[in-house]
Design a protein around this motif. Structure first.
Motif, short mmCIF file in Angstrom:
data_model
loop_
_atom_site.label_atom_id
_atom_site.label_comp_id
_atom_site.label_asym_id
_atom_site.label_seq_id
_atom_site.Cartn_x
_atom_site.Cartn_y
_atom_site.Cartn_z
N ARG A 278 -31.48 -21.21 3.81
CA ARG A 278 -31.18 -19.81 3.53
C ARG A 278 -31.07 -19.57 2.04
O ARG A 278 -30.82 -20.48 1.26
N THR A 279 -31.25 -18.31 1.67
CA THR A 279 -31.05 -17.89 0.29
C THR A 279 -30.37 -16.53 0.32
O THR A 279 -30.16 -15.96 1.39
N GLY A 280 -30.03 -16.01 -0.85
CA GLY A 280 -29.29 -14.76 -0.90
C GLY A 280 -30.13 -13.62 -1.46
O GLY A 280 -31.06 -13.82 -2.23
N ILE A 281 -29.80 -12.41 -1.02
CA ILE A 281 -30.31 -11.20 -1.67
C ILE A 281 -29.10 -10.45 -2.22
O ILE A 281 -28.04 -10.44 -1.58
N TYR A 282 -29.25 -9.83 -3.36
CA TYR A 282 -28.10 -9.31 -4.10
C TYR A 282 -28.32 -7.88 -4.57
O TYR A 282 -29.46 -7.42 -4.74
N GLU A 283 -27.18 -7.23 -4.82
CA GLU A 283 -27.14 -5.85 -5.33
C GLU A 283 -26.00 -5.83 -6.35
O GLU A 283 -24.83 -5.89 -5.97
N VAL A 284 -26.34 -5.80 -7.63
CA VAL A 284 -25.33 -5.89 -8.69
C VAL A 284 -25.10 -4.50 -9.28
O VAL A 284 -25.97 -3.94 -9.96
N LEU A 285 -23.93 -3.92 -9.00
CA LEU A 285 -23.56 -2.59 -9.51
C LEU A 285 -22.61 -2.76 -10.68
O LEU A 285 -21.45 -3.14 -10.50
N LEU A 286 -23.10 -2.51 -11.87
CA LEU A 286 -22.28 -2.58 -13.08
C LEU A 286 -21.56 -1.25 -13.26
O LEU A 286 -22.17 -0.18 -13.16
N VAL A 287 -20.26 -1.31 -13.54
CA VAL A 287 -19.46 -0.10 -13.69
C VAL A 287 -19.65 0.44 -15.11
O VAL A 287 -18.95 0.07 -16.05
N SER A 288 -20.62 1.33 -15.25
CA SER A 288 -20.94 1.94 -16.55
C SER A 288 -20.01 3.14 -16.79
O SER A 288 -19.20 3.50 -15.95
N GLU A 289 -20.17 3.77 -17.94
CA GLU A 289 -19.34 4.92 -18.28
C GLU A 289 -19.59 6.08 -17.31
O GLU A 289 -18.67 6.79 -16.91
N GLU A 290 -20.85 6.29 -16.93
CA GLU A 290 -21.17 7.38 -16.00
C GLU A 290 -20.58 7.11 -14.62
O GLU A 290 -20.07 8.01 -13.95
N ASN B 75 -13.80 11.14 -10.47
CA ASN B 75 -14.01 12.41 -9.77
C ASN B 75 -14.11 12.23 -8.25
O ASN B 75 -14.45 13.18 -7.54
N LYS B 76 -13.83 11.02 -7.77
CA LYS B 76 -13.85 10.71 -6.33
C LYS B 76 -15.21 11.04 -5.69
O LYS B 76 -15.28 11.63 -4.62
N ALA B 77 -16.27 10.64 -6.38
CA ALA B 77 -17.61 10.86 -5.84
C ALA B 77 -17.84 9.98 -4.62
O ALA B 77 -17.18 8.94 -4.45
N SER B 78 -18.77 10.38 -3.78
CA SER B 78 -19.08 9.61 -2.58
C SER B 78 -19.85 8.35 -2.95
O SER B 78 -20.41 8.23 -4.05
N ALA B 79 -19.88 7.40 -2.00
CA ALA B 79 -20.60 6.15 -2.23
C ALA B 79 -22.08 6.40 -2.45
O ALA B 79 -22.73 5.71 -3.25
N LYS C 221 -26.78 6.24 -6.03
CA LYS C 221 -27.93 6.87 -6.67
C LYS C 221 -27.86 6.76 -8.18
O LYS C 221 -28.88 6.52 -8.85
N GLN C 222 -26.66 6.91 -8.74
CA GLN C 222 -26.50 6.78 -10.18
C GLN C 222 -26.78 5.34 -10.63
O GLN C 222 -27.43 5.11 -11.66
N ALA C 223 -26.29 4.38 -9.85
CA ALA C 223 -26.52 2.98 -10.18
C ALA C 223 -28.01 2.65 -10.14
O ALA C 223 -28.51 1.88 -10.97
N GLU C 224 -28.73 3.21 -9.17
CA GLU C 224 -30.16 2.98 -9.09
C GLU C 224 -30.87 3.57 -10.31
O GLU C 224 -31.83 2.99 -10.83
N LYS C 225 -30.41 4.73 -10.77
CA LYS C 225 -30.99 5.33 -11.97
C LYS C 225 -30.79 4.41 -13.17
O LYS C 225 -31.63 4.37 -14.09
N GLU C 226 -29.67 3.69 -13.18
CA GLU C 226 -29.36 2.81 -14.30
C GLU C 226 -30.01 1.43 -14.14
O GLU C 226 -29.75 0.53 -14.94
#
Length: 759
Positions: free
Chosen positions: A505-517, A524-528, A533-538
């Protein structure tokens, strides 16, 4: 040495298959120990079994075959007593009249042939085969440890009646210590290790027992002899003795551990018992006592690995690894710790349980029975002057709050969360009561992951029968050219992978860096979904994107990626077959809104338009089921835009199989492939709906079954339910498509967004 072994010695020497010195040393050892010459050759590893059997075949005239490619006659196997087959280690293959063909690992002596012939009452014909293949077939057709079970159940002390009795605990303990039961348990563990299993499941049921191995994340049934169910009590007692547990106690769960040595490797067994309606069930997890952890070998892409390496060298902050149970979160945490574990750093961990032993790291085992919980242990760890801390899992507000405040005071903290993707890790922390400003100021990143099986390299070949829609999704997700040729591979199944087509087996990953935006969105309690979507833009690659990348690299299969991501929100979008795109997506180009809409519409298999029509539907179930009803905040109130809608479970009368629910002039984004309608109820994803669409302009009504593929909140009105048509007749599809095209020509396309809140 008999004549055959003398001839074998001469042939090997003549062919130069083994050096003269090694050959002579084996010959002397065989004479002194009175052991078969060829057995010592194999044991020393001086010659391969295939080569040796080829020599024996040419000398004896007995054919050498591959049992993996040879069918077995069930009738022949049923006529041979299990104890007899195991004693001589032969496998009956077929019966033709009075002649039975059997597979052996080496030519039999005349005495052995006569004994088999007289006992079976058949003439015998021999073929040579590898020993491992013979034993595998014996286990498959007679069950794992069938010879041991047969001896135990057939003996007076091991009769069905005696073994079934539990009143005399001393007898059970004595029986569990007998070599036969020890051998049986050892066989179960050894076979699991040989097949690369990570877990052994022994489960009792009415009148039977079941043995399963988890291999590469999937459970496989292991054939066992019928008599094993009579020995379940003794087997469990033996395992309890190995784990130093109370063999008298059967009413409460028990957990223990044992250490065994198999083929020169020391393994750590984590053993857990739970009481069930028909006895105790046990799960044995197999772990190596020493394991090498490396970020480079986890399956991270180069971009993801560099991002993780930059995170773990920071002096403070908290990093969360997210994913369901069994997705490899703990292994990733250990790999991170291994990378930054230096003599000048103090590293502390608190876990439940301690999965692997790591050198030079202080590891604490949670023990709730004495009050040592994650939160209490975390407070104590602060007094040990740590630089880096690892919390096995954040389960409640108290633990999360302490971990986050520790990160704010200048420590680097690692922990895990049970969420489906990286973005929902943020909303999970807020949901359990952590203030958004604490999350935004302390968390450095959320890393979501899944484990996927890799294609067996020994039977890997190109898959030419891949669904064209899958290929389109891969091309679109990876932003490839539509004229670019991609290849997909699969495993056909072989001896190395136990005929599964997968090996490891191997892994697949999704790395969400907490940027300023993203920090701003958190506060602002935005939805997941907004955060994702913002993380994908970044530049964040999603789990599905990571999986598709491994598909085109020939590492895994599309089916494995879809299985691993089936709980991801992205997969819901993937399943909307009615919105497949034929060409490249040009929607990001700076053109006018109307031309963009038309461009996108032209590339759809089925065009769609927003149109108000009369819709009747009902959810097809066996009876009334529970659905979600939404209660929205009052429109016009001061906190209308800051208040989340409330949800409650209730029976949706009239919306189920009792009758049709009518939604007159519902706003529907409609096409020949699917539609969207408004509802105050949210039905389970994947539900089947029976729908009727009454079209205007005197067109006939359209009836069909549809599958619910996506749901979005649209308060204060309720929910937007997207469905995909399943069995739409060709005539009805043509009617819908014609209706949509007429509206397009008349310029009635307002926009093509599936969920447009401004419509």
């Amino acid at each position: 040495m008999n004549k055959l072994e003398q001839s074998l010695y001469s042939m090997i020497k003549r062919e130069g298959a083994v050096s003269s010195d090694n050959l002579n040393s084996v010959l002397m050892e065989a004479k002194s120990k009175k052991t078969a010459f060829h057995s010592i050759l194999l044991e020393k590893g001086y010659i391969s079994e295939d080569k040796l059997l080829s020599f024996l075949s040419s000398l004896s005239g007995i054919p050498f075959i591959n049992l993996k490619e040879t069918p077995v006659d069930d009738k022949a196997a049923s006529l041979v007593p299990v104890r007899f087959a195991w004693h001589y280690e032969f496998m009956p293959l077929k019966l033709e009249g009075k002649l039975m063909t059997i597979a052996v690992n080496c030519p039999l002596s005349i005495r052995e042939e006569d004994e088999i012939r007289l006992t079976l009452g058949f003439d015998i014909s021999l073929v040579l085969a590898k020993k491992e293949q013979i034993l595998e077939l014996l286990n498959r057709y007679y069950g794992l440890g069938a010879d041991t079970v047969d001896k135990l159940v057939g003996s007076p002390s091991g009769s069905k009646e005696a073994v079934s009795q539990k009143e005399d605990i001393d007898d059970i303990e004595h029986l569990a210590q007998e070599a036969s039961v020890v051998k049986l348990v050892n066989q179960i563990i050894l076979e699991a290790y040989r097949r690369r299993a990570t877990d052994i499941h022994i489960e009792p049921f009415r009148g039977k027992a079941r043995l399963r191995y988890r291999i590469d994340g999937i459970l496989y049934d292991q054939p066992i002899p019928e008599g094993l169910r009579y020995l379940s009590a003794t087997i469990l007692s033996r395992i309890k003795i190995m784990a130093n547990l109370n063999i008298v106690e059967h009413r409460i769960p028990q957990d223990g551990r044992a250490t065994v040595k198999i083929q020169g490797k020391v393994l750590d067994l984590r053993i857990s018992f739970i009481p069930t309606a028909y006895g105790e069930s046990v799960v044995i997890r197999i772990l190596p006592t020493k394991m090498f952890f490396s970020l480079e070998k986890l399956g991270l892409k180069n971009k993801e690995r560099l991002a993780v390496e930059s995170l773990i060298i920071r002096p403070s902050g908290i990093i969360f690894i997210t994913g369901p149970t069994g997705s490899g979160k703990t292994t990733t945490l250990y790999a991170c710790l291994e990378k930054i574990n230096k003599s000048e750093k103090k590293v502390l961990t608190i876990e439940d349980p301690v999965e692997y032993e790591m050198g030079d790291i202080v590891q604490i085992q949670v023990n709730p029975e004495v009050g040592l919980t994650f939160s209490k242990g975390l407070r104590s760890m602060l007094r040990h002057d740590p630089d880096i801390m690892m919390v096995g899992e954040v389960r409640d507000k108290e633990t999360a709050e302490i971990a986050i405040r520790v990160a704010l005071t200048g420590h680097l903290v690692f922990s895990t969360l049970h969420t489906n993707d990286a973005a929902t890790g943020i909303t999970r922390l807020v949901d359990i009561g952590i203030e958004p400003y604490l999350v935004s100021s302390s968390v450095q990143a959320f890393i979501a992951q899944r484990l996927i099986r890799t294609i067996c390299p020994y039977c890997k070949k190109e898959d030419t029968d891949i669904d064209a829609r899958i290929k389109r999704d891969i091309i679109k997700s990876l932003h490839l050219g539509f004229d670019e040729e991609i290849k997909v591979y699969k495993g056909t199944g072989c001896e190395k992978c136990n005929s599964t087509g997968f090996y490891g087996r191997t892994g697949i990953y999704e790395v969400l860096l907490v940027s300023e935006e993203i920090k701003r969105l958190i506060i602002n309690k935005a939805s997941a979904q907004e955060i994702r979507k913002q993380a994908e833009k970044e530049g964040m690659d999603t789990l599905l994107h990571s999986g598709w990348q491994k598909v085109i690299e020939g590492i895994t299969t599309p089916g494995e990626v879809l299985r691993a991501c089936q709980d991801s929100n992205l997969l819901l979008e993937h399943n909307e077959d009615s919105m497949q795109i034929e060409g490249p997506d040009d929607s990001d180009k700076p053109v006018e809104k109307e031309s963009t809409a038309k461009a996108v519409n032209e590339k759809r298999i089925y065009r769609r338009i927003p149109k108000r029509v009369t819709l009747r539907y009902r959810i097809i179930e066996k009876g009334p089921g529970r659905v979600i009803k939404m209660k929205s905040p009052k429109a016009g109130s001061s906190d209308y835009f800051n208040t989340l809608p409330e949800f409650s479970e209730e029976i949706a009368e009239g919306a189920l199989s009792e009758g049709f629910r009518e939604a007159v002039t519902t706003t529907v984004n409609i096409g020949a492939g699917g539609l969207v309608f408004e509802s105050e109820y949210a039905f389970p994803l994947g539900s089947i709906a029976e729908i009727r669409i009454d079209l205007p302009k005197n067109l006939p009504p359209v009836k069909c079954l549809a599958k619910i593929v996506r749901i979005e909140h649209d308060f204060p009105r309720g929910f937007d339910i997207a469905v995909c048509f399943l069995d739409l007749l060709a005539g009805d599809r043509k009617t819908l498509d014609s209706f949509v095209k007429q509206q397009v020509k008349r310029g009635e396309i307002l926009n093509l967004s599936l969920f447009d809140k401004k419509r």
